[in-house]
Design an enzyme around this catalytic site. Structure first.
Site, PDB file in Angstrom:
ATOM      1  N   GLU A  28       1.113  -1.135   0.099  1.00 19.68           N
ATOM      2  CA  GLU A  28       0.017   0.005  -0.043  1.00 19.68           C
ATOM      3  C   GLU A  28       1.014   1.301   0.159  1.00 19.68           C
ATOM      4  OE1 GLU A  28      -2.772   2.131  -0.794  1.00 19.68           O
ATOM      5  OE2 GLU A  28      -3.800   0.402   0.335  1.00 19.68           O
ATOM      6  N   ASP A  50       0.903   4.078  -3.059  1.00 19.65           N
ATOM      7  CA  ASP A  50       0.754   5.370  -2.877  1.00 19.65           C
ATOM      8  C   ASP A  50       1.730   6.294  -3.060  1.00 19.65           C
ATOM      9  OD1 ASP A  50      -1.885   4.510  -1.934  1.00 19.65           O
ATOM     10  OD2 ASP A  50      -1.304   4.793   0.310  1.00 19.65           O
ATOM     11  N   SER A  87      -7.284   2.225  -3.527  1.00 18.76           N
ATOM     12  CA  SER A  87      -5.985   2.697  -3.199  1.00 18.76           C
ATOM     13  C   SER A  87      -5.159   3.201  -4.054  1.00 18.76           C
ATOM     14  CB  SER A  87      -5.295   1.510  -2.374  1.00 18.76           C
ATOM     15  OG  SER A  87      -5.069   0.466  -3.084  1.00 18.76           O
TER      16      SER A  87
END
Length: 618
Positions: free
Chosen positions: A299, A303, A517
Site C-alpha cells: 500500500e 501510494d 487505493s
C-alpha cells in the site's frame, strides 16, 4: 514572571481539586450493541494502560462550517480565502466552562495537569490511565474482545457513563465503544506478482478524444503507468514548479513502509527525470519506515510511487503513523493506543503549513464507528478544508459491501442488533468534508467492479449533492434496493480514477496492483498539479474540493470523463450501475486535467442571469 504564572495556574487548578464533584451521579453517555464478528473473551487486565481521548464540545462549529462552504464555493466572492490555523482554532475552541468542569472531574480522580495533553484549541484532552481507573471514571467494565475473522483483540466496553452534569460538556470519550479494524484499501483480488507482456510496439494507440493528443498507448490496457495516466487524463507536457510552495502527501498506517529503493526503481522505469529524487518521511506517534526490502509495504509503495511520480518535482511527504488498536493478550501489550488515524489528525491540525493535497487509502466500515467519533473526526477534516487542504480518500474495494468476502455472497448484516441486510459504506469516505474516489479500469474506461459506492447511514446528504444525487436516485427502478441503503445520506464516491493493473515496485520486484487505493493517489496527484498551476499564478490552493466538483459536474461536465458502463456488486446484489452524470460507483467520473486547469487558472466560473435562464462563462 514565568514562575509566578505557573504558581497561579497551579493554585487555580488546586482550587478545582477541592471543588471536584467526584461523587456526582453517573448517567449513560453512549452505548452500542455488541458488534457482529466480535466476541467478549475476558475481563480486561486491571493494570492495562489505555489513553483516554476526551472530546469537548465545539460550540461554534456551525460558524466554521459556514466559512468552509463560503471559501470552497466557486461562485462565492470569498472563494479561496482560506482561514488561518489560529482562526480555525478560535472557531472550534470549547467554552471555558467546559474546560473547567472537565478539569475538575479529572482532578477528582487524582489526575494533575502534568498527566494531561491538550490539542491547540483545547477541544481534546488526552490522559493515560490503567483500566481500573478508567472503569471508575466511566462507571463501566472493560473487556478483551476478539475479532473472529482476524483473531485481533481490543480492550473495549459497549457502554460508558459520565456524571450527569458533564454530558453537555463532553461529546465523547474513546477508546470505549469504537470497534474499528481500520483496513487498507488494496484489493487483494487484484494483486499479481507477474507483469503481463506489453502489446506489440506495432499495436495501434487507443483513440480517446479527451486524452492528450486524442490517444493512449495500447499497452495501457494491460499495465497502468505514469505515462498512461498522464495521457488518459490529459496531463502530458505539464511540469509543476518545485519552488512555489506547493506540496503533496500520502499517509501510511498499520506498519506500511514506503521503500526508497523501490521508489528509485519505479522512477527508473516510469519517471526517468525523477531518478535520484526522494521524499520526506515524517513520523507520527512513533511511526517507522523500515527500509528492509522484506518490510516494504504494498500500500505504501503504491501510494508514494504514483502520487509522487505524477507530481514530480513537487515536494512530497510520506506520513508514517504508529499505533494500532489491537491488544495482544498473549504478549501483555502495555498500552492500548487510540485509533491511529486520530493521531495523524492531531498532528496535521497542529501543523502551521500542511501539504495542500493529501491522499489516504485506509478506512473502515462506517457501522463499526460510533456516530459521535465519526462526527468529531469529520469535523477535523472540515478544519483542514477551511485552511485550504484537499483530502482524497479511497471509496473502498467491496462494491456496495465491506470487501471482506466475495461480493456475490456478502451477507452485509447491519450492526445495530437487528441483523438485517444493509449496504455497508466506509468511513472516512462517507464524511461530507472529504473527496471520495472510486475506481475505473481499462480504456475506454468502465467502472471497476470493486469500486466502493453508496450512501452514508451517519451523515445526511450535503447541499452540494442536492441536484446530482436525486437525479441518480430518480433513475433507479422503483423499489430497487429498498431498505438496503439510506437515500438521504451523503452519497459516495464524488469522482474516480483508474484503479487496476498499476505497475509498482515492492521489495525490488515489479507487481500489478489494483484497488481504489490506486485511484485516490492518482486523483490526488491531478489535484496537486492543479494546485501547483494555481499557486504559480498567485492564486490560492483549491482546498475542499466537493463544492467545485459538483458545480462543474452540473455546468461544465467536460471537466470529467463520464463513466457510463459497469456496476459494483456486493451484499448478494449487482450493486449500483454507472450512468450518465453522477452515479454511486464512479461519481462524476475521471479528471480531465487540461480542462480543469483551464477552468481553475483563468477567470474561473461566473454566473449570468438573463431572461433565458442561467448561462455560465469560464
Amino acid at each position: 514572571m514565568r514562575s509566578l504564572a505557573v504558581y497561579l495556574v497551579a493554585l487555580a487548578f488546586g482550587s478545582a481539586v477541592r471543588a471536584a464533584p467526584k461523587d456526582c451521579a453517573h448517567k449513560v453517555k453512549e452505548s452500542v450493541v455488541p458488534p457482529r464478528g466480535w466476541t467478549k473473551a475476558a475481563s480486561a487486565p486491571a493494570n492495562h494502560t489505555i489513553e483516554l481521548r476526551i472530546g469537548l464540545p465545539q460550540p461554534n462549529f456551525a460558524e466554521l462550517e459556514h466559512h468552509l462552504y463560503e471559501v470552497s464555493d466557486p461562485f462565492h466572492e470569498r472563494y479561496g480565502a482560506h482561514l488561518s490555523k489560529e482562526e480555525v482554532e478560535s472557531l472550534i475552541a470549547p467554552h471555558p466552562q467546559s474546560i473547567q468542569l472537565v478539569d475538575e472531574w479529572l482532578v477528582s480522580y487524582g489526575l494533575v495537569q502534568e498527566d494531561l495533553s491538550r490539542s491547540p484549541a483545547q477541544d481534546w484532552v488526552k490522559v493515560k490511565v490503567p483500566v481500573s481507573l478508567a472503569e471508575k471514571m466511566l462507571d463501566t467494565e472493560y473487556h478483551v474482545w476478539t475479532h473472529e475473522a482476524s483473531g485481533e483483540s481490543l480492550v473495549r466496553t459497549t457502554s460508558y457513563s459520565l456524571p450527569e452534569h458533564l454530558h453537555e460538556h463532553i461529546d465523547l470519550v474513546q477508546p470505549t465503544t469504537l470497534f474499528s479494524t481500520f483496513k487498507r484499501m488494496r484489493s487483494t483480488a487484484r494483486f499479481s506478482r507477474t507483469t503481463p507482456a506489453a502489446p506489440s510496439p506495432s499495436a495501434p494507440p487507443i483513440k480517446v478524444p479527451t486524452a492528450s493528443g486524442g490517444e493512449v498507448d495500447a499497452s495501457c490496457n494491460e499495465t497502468i503507468t505514469i505515462t498512461c495516466l498522464k495521457q488518459l487524463y490529459n496531463a502530458v507536457g505539464f511540469t509543476p514548479s518545485s519552488k512555489n510552495g506547493n506540496k503533496i502527501a500520502a499517509t501510511g498506517y498499520l506498519g506500511q513502509f514506503a521503500n526508497f529503493a523501490d521508489f528509485e526503481l519505479f522512477n527508473e522505469d516510469q519517471v526517468p527525470e525523477a531518478v535520484n529524487a526522494t521524499f520526506d518521511v515524517i513520523s507520527i506517534n512513533g511511526g517507522e519506515n523500515d527500509q528492509d526490502p522484506d518490510e516494504a509495504g504494498d500500500e505504501a509503495d503504491l501510494d508514494v510511487q504514483f502520487a509522487f511520480g505524477l507530481t514530480f518535482p513537487t515536494p512530497a511527504t510520506f506520513f508514517t503513523t504508529g499505533g494500532s488498536p489491537p491488544f495482544i493478550p498473549d504478549v501483555l501489550t502495555p498500552t492500548d493506543s487510540n485509533e491511529p488515524y486520530t493521531e495523524w489528525l492531531d498532528f496535521i491540525l497542529d501543523d502551521p503549513n500542511p501539504p495542500q493535497t493529501i491522499s489516504t487509502s485506509y478506512a473502515d466500515d462506517e457501522q463499526t464507528v460510533p456516530v459521535s467519533f465519526a462526527q468529531r473526526v469529520c469535523n477535523g477534516f472540515a478544519q483542514l478544508g477551511a485552511r485550504g487542504v484537499s483530502l482524497t480518500f479511497s471509496s473502498g474495494d467491496g462494491g456496495v459491501g465491506d470487501g471482506d468476502s466475495d461480493p456475490a455472497t456478502q451477507e452485509c448484516f447491519s450492526n445495530d442488533g437487528r441483523n438485517v441486510t444493509r449496504f455497508i459504506p466506509l468511513f472516512p469516505p462517507s464524511c461530507p468534508f472529504v473527496t471520495a474516489v472510486g475506481g475505473t479500469t481499462h480504456i475506454p474506461e468502465t467502472a471497476v467492479f470493486f469500486s466502493g459506492g453508496g450512501f452514508s447511514n451517519v451523515f445526511p446528504r450535503p447541499a452540494y449533492q442536492d441536484i446530482a444525487v436525486p437525479e441518480f436516485l430518480a433513475r433507479l427502478a422503483p423499489g430497487k434496493f429498498e431498505g438496503l441503503f439510506n437515500p438521504n445520506g451523503r452519497a459516495i464516491p464524488d469522482v474516480s480514477a483508474q484503479a487496476d493493473l498499476f505497475k509498482v515496485f515492492i521489495g525490488g520486484e515489479a507487481f500489478l496492483i489494483g484497488g481504489t487505493s490506486a485511484a485516490s493517489p492518482t486523483f490526488a496527484g491531478i489535484v496537486s498539479l492543479l494546485n501547483g498551476a494555481r499557486i504559480s499564478k498567485g492564486l490560492s490552493p483549491l482546498g475542499f474540493l466537493n463544492p467545485l466538483i459538483y458545480a462543474l459536474g452540473a455546468i461544465e461536465p467536460s471537466a470529467f470523463n463520464d463513466i457510463t458502463v459497469g456496476n459494483n456488486p456486493g451484499c448478494g446484489t449487482e450493486g449500483f450501475n454507472a450512468t450518465k452524470g453522477w452515479d454511486a460507483i464512479t461519481g462524476f467520473g475521471t479528471p480531465n486535467f487540461g480542462k480543469l486547469k483551464e477552468i481553475v487558472t483563468t477567470g474561473f466560473l461566473t454566473l449570468d442571469l438573463d431572461s433565458t435562464g442561467i448561462s455560465v462563462s469560464l
